[in-house]
Each structure stands twice: as C-alpha cells, then as structure tokens.
Design an enzyme around this catalytic site. Structure first.
Site, mmCIF file in Angstrom:
data_model
loop_
_atom_site.group_PDB
_atom_site.id
_atom_site.type_symbol
_atom_site.label_atom_id
_atom_site.label_comp_id
_atom_site.label_asym_id
_atom_site.label_seq_id
_atom_site.Cartn_x
_atom_site.Cartn_y
_atom_site.Cartn_z
ATOM 1 N N ARG A 281 0.819 -1.224 0.000
ATOM 2 C CA ARG A 281 0.000 0.000 0.000
ATOM 3 C C ARG A 281 0.853 1.273 0.000
ATOM 4 O O ARG A 281 0.573 2.189 -0.789
ATOM 5 C CB ARG A 281 -0.975 -0.033 1.176
ATOM 6 C CG ARG A 281 -2.132 -1.013 0.974
ATOM 7 C CD ARG A 281 -3.068 -1.025 2.168
ATOM 8 N NE ARG A 281 -2.384 -1.490 3.370
ATOM 9 C CZ ARG A 281 -2.883 -1.376 4.601
ATOM 10 N NH1 ARG A 281 -4.060 -0.796 4.797
ATOM 11 N NH2 ARG A 281 -2.220 -1.833 5.635
ATOM 12 N N ASN B 161 -6.473 -2.649 1.555
ATOM 13 C CA ASN B 161 -6.549 -4.110 1.568
ATOM 14 C C ASN B 161 -8.010 -4.516 1.507
ATOM 15 O O ASN B 161 -8.873 -3.868 2.118
ATOM 16 C CB ASN B 161 -5.947 -4.682 2.851
ATOM 17 C CG ASN B 161 -4.438 -4.625 2.871
ATOM 18 O OD1 ASN B 161 -3.796 -4.511 1.835
ATOM 19 N ND2 ASN B 161 -3.860 -4.711 4.060
#
Length: 753
Positions: free
Chosen positions: A29, A47
């Site tokens: 990320r 996520n």
C-alpha cells in the site's frame, strides 16, 4: 493483466484495479501511495479480502498501471491485476484507506530473514532499534508464524497485545516509512523482550554449553559446532545418535571455511527464506555433526537474535583464523513437533539445554527450517517449511475446494482454493500423540486462514494411517489415492499436467492397490487414473518393518534369493539373529516389497556399511556420500514383463570382494542406467515421452542427476519436482490434484448427460 469495459486505459480518468497475490503485509500500500503521488493521481488504496483494491484518476493513470508490477516491494508477489473504469469522481490527492472485511481470498506471505536496512539499524548506535532483537519492517520479519487469520492486520497477529509507543505508531501510520503498516513493528520501548542478555547467550555457547532459543518458527538448540564434546553431549541428551545436525554461520564469507559452495548455492543461502542448504563439507567441524556424510547442512543468520549472537561471539570470544559456526537444530525432544510454548520449552528442554532463552511474542504457527539443495542447476526441496510456506502452487486450472491430508511420514496437508494449492509446512511423522495434534492444528489453521470449506477430503489408500483415520472422521466425502500415484501427481500438479505421462517412483514404502508393499514403480498416469506398468523385482523382508531399520536383514534377503542362504550366519556374524534368519527366509509368508529404498539398504548391508540404521535413510545417505564417479555394470540388470531386477549386480556385491566405494558407485550408476532403460521401453510401448520422477530416493542427488540426464539423452522429457520435495512431503499436493481431476471429470460427465 486484464482490462474490462471495452475502453482503453488512457481514455479513462478513474480506474479501479484489483491486485491479487501476496500483497498484504509487504509494504504494497505505501508503494502504491508513492507511485500514485509520483504520477499526481487522485484516489485510494486499501486491503480487501481478495488482495488490494486501488482507484486512481488523472492523466497519467496508464503510466501508473504500467509501472505497478515493475517496482513492487521485494516480498510482494502479484498473480493478477484486473482493471476496469468506474467513471469520473473528483478527489483531492491520494490516500490509504482501512482494510475492507469479507470472505478472504488473499494470502499471507512467508516469514522473511532480516533485511539489509534493518540489519544496518540493528548495529547503528544512533538508531532507536539499536541491538533490538525484534527489529523488522515491511521487507522482513515474521508473517505466517504470527498470523492468526486474514486480512493480515496487527489485531489478527501475535502482536495484538503489544501497544505501540508514540514513535512506532508514527512509523506505522507514515506512508513514507519502511514500517508503514508493518504489523510486527516494535522497539525496546514497547515490544517483546528476551529473557536473557545477548552477552550471556554468547558466553554460554562459547563456554561449551547448549542453549535453547525461541526462533521465528519454534525453539532451536544451539552449541559450538567445533567443540566435539558439546556436540557429543547434545546427541546424548537429544537421543539422536547419527542423524546430521545443521550448522549456522554469521555471514556468507564464513561459509568457505566449512564447506564448498557454488554461486547458485550462495545465492540460496542469502535468499529471503534463509533455508538450510546442503553443501559439500570441508570436514572442519566436530566429526559428530554429520557422521560419514559428504554434505553439510548450512544456513545463515535468519532473525535479528541470530545476528546479535554472532556479533557478540565475534566481539567477546574471537577465534584466531576461524569463524564461529554453531549447531542450529530443532528443539523437539523425542521426535515430537517443534516446541513453541515458553512454559513447555522450559520444562521439556530442561534436560537438554543448559540455558533456555524465551521471549514474550507468541508463535502462532510452528515452522521448522526449510532444507534445500542444488541438483543439476535446479533447487531441490528436502523439507519445505519456514520461509516458503504458505506460498501457493499455481494449478493449471481452477478446482473445487479440497483438503488433502498426506501420509504418515514427513506429513503435510494441502488445501485448494481456485487455481491455487496451499501446501502446509512440514509437520513431521504422525507416530506420536503430539504429532497428530500438530497435524490437526495445521489443518484447522490452514482452513480457517484461507476461509475454505472443503467438498472432499483426499487421503492415502493405507487404511491404518493417522491421516486416513482423520479423513474418515471428518464426515466429508472421501477420495482415497494410491501412495505412488500421489507422488507422481505432485510433480504433475506443479507442472500443470493432467496427463498422459509416465512416472518413475522410487520410494521407501507405500500401500499398493493390491494391498502389497510397493516402492519401486513404473506408472502410466492420465487424469485421475493410473496403470501399473511395472515394478522392481520383489524382495523378501525378514522381520517385516524391522528389515527397513536393519539393512543387514535386506543383505541377508539378497543372499537367500541368490541361493546362498547358508552364508548368512557367517556373513553377518555380528548380528545375534543371523544364525536363524536363513530358516526364517525359507518359510512361506515372509513379507515382500518392491521398494527402491530397500535396494539401497540391501547394498549397504552387503557392503558392511550400515548394518543397523539410527535414522530413516541413513544407509542410502552413507552410500551416496561414498560416490565420486558412478559406474555402470552393463550386465547388471534384467527387465522381463515390466519387472526390473538388479539381481546380476547384487550377485557381484554379494561376493564380498568389492569394497564399499566401488559397490556404492556400481549401485548408483547401474540403478540409474537400468531405470532409463526401463522408462525407455515403456515410452516406446505407450508412445508417451513425458515422465515424472518422484519418490524419496530422488533426494539422492547422484541418482536424480543420472536418471534425468539419461532420460534427456534418450529423447524423453523428464519432470522433477521444483516447488515440492520428492519425498512424502509432496504427497498431499498429489492427492489434491488427483481428487480435483476426478471431481472435474465427474462434473464434465454430468454436464454432458
């Protein structure tokens, strides 16, 4: 990468991407955040149960998509990126959102050795992580062994009880930090603590004591590998007479002092999984490390604690001209599973270790060190566990959800999800109550982590295995798979082959379709079915299973088969029961076997090399260690009606005039040549040129190399396992693939009915 919606990426201002693979807990990320910022895009990354979801908008969205798989973090694995337009939605900047919940179809990555950045901080006095034995970041540290469930967030790991200090919380929340959402982040102010000082651990090792430490996947026993007395004591206390120990060194430069390593072997040693690698020994350690073996299991420091121990040894206990090497072996008394619980370790290891070092971060899932070797330029797994599990095997097609429970030795379990097969870490043998409990825990953990409810349970054909009994008690539909068929299918599964293919399986023991003791098999495999084309000539096993532990008995069986039963008593006069064994072999009903493993035992028995084994495969390993150049006895075998007999070779070995080195070289060269001849005849008869090579005997690097070379020279296409071990550690994958193919064939038939 797929693109949906009928519109090319450059024409769309806002796109949604789904990234599947090992993309959680690896710094993916923040990587996406930095990439999107570079291209001045708006949107978010988060996520989700399937992996990572990304939305981007801006003129350079297409450049972002192109770059995404090219610069990913070192531990990330991308299986698929799907892209489709979602229209224009003005946003200011790019952000990282909280994880989305739902049914899980992503995965956890394997534990990773300490990265270079963390190692630098570990020894940097100005770093807040200076000399902290639990330093980690998104590029390294524990993952699978501390994860309780998915998605992989701190609240679902063994770190949930450690509240982050302000500095760690700032790092955790900072997308520019290497520790952004590093779920195991901790420092001396807020994280786990060791029970003993590093200096005390190093002093104990240097002083000839045995130390137990809590490693990444379980407790390890450490001692000075150059001190013959402490190694002898470790063997005595652990009741491990001959089985080799692995050795750990502090740097790749130290390897050359104890073993010869090729470039590819050094690369394996330094890879993120940090496996034990089998290398050619230079015989510079205590002789009891690997008695009468030519290869030595070597590994580099895995965790920060290991690095700190070596640093302390080098600083306070330096050795002139010699690097430190320490035995690093699993702390599992009595052949039971690896210990992970602090209280159990202190109690169970009290009679083995002089010092037991604990810490307060729990190990959720135990995982032994992985063991690998380089054979003919390829990586060969001997034991697949920490550092590699739970990386899945990609299958050729999506299959129903299946649980496969493996065998009784070197057990693993496999769970399928879509086109992925997740093979568990090495569990070990299921001959103890503790082993069976570990097996059951592993099944539960794998199913719950992957959020899978299997439609069938695949198991070995043997009715009395603990894994078979577990399958029968599951209440699920069962599919029984013959042992050697599963060995062949394991190779075929990882290569994406349903058949037809030939398979040569050279193994120790497996329950045959006829209820017999199989082990040297030539099969024709197609889909979920197989035919037995041939087998090794049956040999009598006087004493049944005892003959597998006492190679002299198999040597006696060979003498009896050659009509020389009267020579057994004098040939094996050191064995108290030798005088009676000839009469036993004369009686009807003596068990027989087609096992290739028993061939090696018989040769070792005849050559006087290993009359009695103290661990499985000892005789075969000591024979392999003697070989420098394999020799072929051109008249050493006979093939009749699919049955391969090495009786002519064994007649030579039985004379007593051949020394062990010559005998070992003749066995390896002749068996390999005979197998190539055997396969070649089957290939000509069936028209099938692809051949899977599997079974525990293919752990023998010489036999594996010679058979592979011989097959290629004969115009065949040999397939050896690359992602799984050829021994019983790969059985569960093969069982799952056969069960899946059977279910798919049934669905196809029902669809056409």
């Amino acid at each position: 990468m797929t693109m949906d919606g009928g519109t090319s990426a450059p024409e769309v201002r806002r796109l949604r991407l789904h990234v599947r693979g090992a993309v959680q807990g690896v710094g993916f990320r923040p990587y996406v955040y930095g990439l999107a910022t570079r291209y001045r895009l708006g949107g978010f990354v988060a996520n989700d149960p399937h992996g990572v979801i990304i939305e981007v908008e801006g003129e350079r969205a297409a450049d972002f998509i192109t770059a995404l798989p090219l610069e990913k973090p070192p531990l990330a694995r991308i299986d698929d990126i799907s892209v489709h337009p979602v229209g224009t939605l003005a946003s200011e900047g790019f952000c990282i959102r909280a994880s989305e919940q739902g049914r899980v179809s992503t995965r956890i990555v394997a534990d990773a050795a300490t990265c270079k950045e963390c190692l630098r901080e570990l020894f940097d006095p100005s770093s807040r992580f200076h000399r902290y034995p639990f330093i980690n970041c998104t590029h390294c540290g524990p993952r699978y062994t501390i994860a309780e469930r998915l998605p992989y967030d701190r609240s679902a790991t063994a770190m949930k009880g450690f509240a982050m200090c302000r500095a760690c919380a700032d790092d955790y929340a900072n997308p520019d930090s290497r520790r952004f959402h590093a779920e195991a982040i901790a420092c001396p102010a807020c994280g786990p603590r060791l029970s003993h000082e590093i200096a005390d651990i190093a002093a104990a090792i240097a002083g000839g004591r045995i130390v137990a430490i809590k490693g990444l996947g379980g407790y390890q026993l450490l001692c000075d590998a150059r001190d013959s007395e402490v190694v002898r004591r470790l063997r005595q206390r652990k009741q491990r007479d001959q089985k080799p120990f692995a050795v750990m060194v502090g740097s790749v430069d130290a390897v050359a002092d104890i073993a010869d390593a090729e470039t590819a072997e050094l690369a394996l040693l330094e890879s993120s999984p940090r496996p034990i690698v089998l290398l050619r020994s230079r015989d510079r350690l205590a002789p009891a490390i690997a008695p009468e073996l030519s290869r030595l299991g070597v590994m580099l420091s895995v965790a920060p604690l290991h690095h700190l121990i070596f640093a302390a040894l080098n600083a306070a206990h330096a050795r002139a001209g010699k690097s430190w090497a320490i035995v690093a072996t699993s702390a599992n008394p009595g052949g039971e599973p690896l210990l992970i619980d602090n209280r159990q370790a202190e109690r169970r290891l009290a009679g083995i270790a002089d010092l037991v070092v604990t810490h307060d971060r729990d190990i959720v899932t135990r995982a032994d060190d992985s063991v690998v070797a380089m054979v003919a330029g390829r990586t060969q797994f001997i034991r697949r566990a920490r550092g590699y599990v739970p990386e899945p095997v990609r299958l050729a097609r999506s299959v129903p959800p299946i649980l496969a429970v493996g065998g009784a030795l070197k057990a693993t379990v496999t769970v399928t999800r879509g086109n992925e097969a997740f093979v568990s870490q090495h569990i070990g043998d299921l001959d103890t109550a503790a082993g069976v409990r570990f097996f059951e825990e592993t099944v539960d953990h794998l199913l719950s982590t992957l959020d899978i409810e299997p439609v069938v349970v695949a198991h070995d054909l043997h009715p009395n295995m603990a894994s078979t009994r577990f399958a029968e008690a599951s209440g699920k539909r069962l599919i029984a798979v013959q042992h050697h068929h599963a060995h062949a299918a394991s190779v075929m599964a990882e290569r994406g082959i349903a058949g037809p293919a030939l398979a040569l399986v050279l193994d120790g023991f497996g329950y045959g379709s006829d209820g017999g003791n199989w082990g040297g098999e030539l099969l024709a495999c197609d889909g979920a079915t197989f035919r037995r084309l041939g087998h090794l000539a049956p040999m009598k096993m006087p004493g049944g299973d005892r003959a597998a532990r006492e190679p002299w008995r198999m040597g006696a069986s060979v003498l009896h088969g050659l009509g020389r039963g009267d020579a057994i008593a004098t040939r094996f006069d050191a064995q108290p029961q030798a005088s009676r064994l000839g009469a036993v072999l004369d009686q009807p009903g003596v068990p027989t076997t087609t096992s290739a493993g028993r061939l090696f035992d018989a040769a070792a028995g005849l050559l006087g090399l290993c009359p009695v084994q103290s661990y499985e495969g000892e005789a075969a390993m000591k024979l392999e260690a003697l070989v420098r150049t394999p020799r072929i006895a051109q008249d050493g075998w006979v093939i009749e009606r699919g049955v391969l007999s090495l009786a002519p070779l064994f007649a030579r070995l039985a004379t007593g005039t051949i020394d062990p080195v010559e005998g070992a070289e003749l066995l390896h060269g002749t068996l390999a040549a005979a197998c190539v001849d055997w396969i070649g005849r089957a290939a000509r008869a069936t028209g099938i040129s692809t051949v899977a090579l599997s079974g525990g005997c293919f752990l023998n690097a010489i036999l594996s190399r010679e058979i592979e070379r011989g097959c290629i020279a004969a115009g065949l296409s040999p397939l050896l396992p690359r992602q799984m071990p050829p021994n019983d550690g790969g059985l569960s994958l093969g069982q799952a693939w056969i069960a899946a193919l059977g279910l798919l064939e049934q669905q196809d038939l029902e669809g056409t009915a």
